[in-house]
Design a protein around this motif. Structure first.
Motif, PDB file in Angstrom:
ATOM      1  N   GLY A  98      20.651  10.289 -48.686  1.00  0.00           N
ATOM      2  CA  GLY A  98      20.712  11.595 -49.319  1.00  0.00           C
ATOM      3  C   GLY A  98      21.029  11.553 -50.796  1.00  0.00           C
ATOM      4  N   PHE A  99      21.030  10.368 -51.400  1.00  0.00           N
ATOM      5  CA  PHE A  99      21.332  10.247 -52.822  1.00  0.00           C
ATOM      6  C   PHE A  99      20.124  10.487 -53.705  1.00  0.00           C
ATOM      7  N   SER A 100      18.925  10.495 -53.147  1.00  0.00           N
ATOM      8  CA  SER A 100      17.715  10.666 -53.933  1.00  0.00           C
ATOM      9  C   SER A 100      16.795  11.666 -53.239  1.00  0.00           C
ATOM     10  N   ARG A 101      16.160  12.507 -54.026  1.00  0.00           N
ATOM     11  CA  ARG A 101      15.232  13.471 -53.463  1.00  0.00           C
ATOM     12  C   ARG A 101      13.802  13.228 -53.946  1.00  0.00           C
ATOM     13  N   GLY A 102      13.560  12.124 -54.630  1.00  0.00           N
ATOM     14  CA  GLY A 102      12.244  11.857 -55.181  1.00  0.00           C
ATOM     15  C   GLY A 102      11.264  11.251 -54.200  1.00  0.00           C
ATOM     16  N   LEU A 103      11.722  10.831 -53.032  1.00  0.00           N
ATOM     17  CA  LEU A 103      10.864  10.167 -52.069  1.00  0.00           C
ATOM     18  C   LEU A 103      10.832  10.982 -50.784  1.00  0.00           C
ATOM     19  N   ILE A 104       9.648  11.302 -50.317  1.00  0.00           N
ATOM     20  CA  ILE A 104       9.502  12.079 -49.088  1.00  0.00           C
ATOM     21  C   ILE A 104       9.397  11.100 -47.926  1.00  0.00           C
ATOM     22  N   ILE A 105      10.364  11.135 -47.043  1.00  0.00           N
ATOM     23  CA  ILE A 105      10.350  10.220 -45.902  1.00  0.00           C
ATOM     24  C   ILE A 105      10.316  10.964 -44.577  1.00  0.00           C
ATOM     25  N   ASN A 106      10.336  12.283 -44.614  1.00  0.00           N
ATOM     26  CA  ASN A 106      10.354  13.076 -43.405  1.00  0.00           C
ATOM     27  C   ASN A 106       8.924  13.446 -43.034  1.00  0.00           C
ATOM     28  N   SER A 107       8.443  12.966 -41.906  1.00  0.00           N
ATOM     29  CA  SER A 107       7.099  13.310 -41.465  1.00  0.00           C
ATOM     30  C   SER A 107       7.182  13.947 -40.084  1.00  0.00           C
ATOM     31  N   ARG A 108       6.512  15.048 -39.935  1.00  0.00           N
ATOM     32  CA  ARG A 108       6.520  15.759 -38.670  1.00  0.00           C
ATOM     33  C   ARG A 108       5.104  16.190 -38.339  1.00  0.00           C
TER      34      ARG A 108
END
Length: 123
Positions: A98-108
């Motif tokens: 949760g320290f970075s928001r630049g990478l999207i890792i959530n896939s649904r």
């Protein structure tokens, strides 16, 4: 004008400095060893002959140990992977924590939430 048709991929890669580390990875490993030397050396503070001198000594010796042991591990870990693999992996770990928001890792998967059944030809 002459054009280079084949430009090797390894031309722009950072050079290996020592034991499989590039300069950035070397500084990262040494910094982690420096910070890791503090909790490792705290039990030695309570020895009567050592005292507070154990903390700076541990902070100076742990980077050497981490670089010697970690160099072989990092070279085996990076074998056959892209040049920036370690940095992308660290960015992924930062995003998962949760320290970075630049990478999207959530896939649904897409979900259609309908309250009534869909009938063809009606809206």
């Amino acid at each position: 004008m002459a054009v280079i048709e084949f430009l090797p991929d390894r031309l722009n890669t950072p050079p290996v400095v020592w034991r499989g580390f590039t300069s950035g990875e070397f500084l990262l490993a040494a910094g982690c060893g420096f910070l890791g030397g503090i909790p490792v050396s705290i039990p030695f503070v309570f020895l009567p002959a050592v005292g507070w001198v154990a903390i700076p000594t541990g902070m100076l010796l742990m980077p050497i140990i981490v670089v010697f042991i970690g160099g072989r591990w990092v070279s085996n870990y990076k074998r056959g992977k892209p040049d920036n693999y370690v940095w992308r992996r660290l960015e992924e770990l930062r995003a998962r924590v949760g320290f970075s928001r630049g990478l999207i890792i959530n896939s649904r998967a897409w979900a259609l939430r309908r309250t009534r059944p869909f009938k063809r030809g009606t809206l």
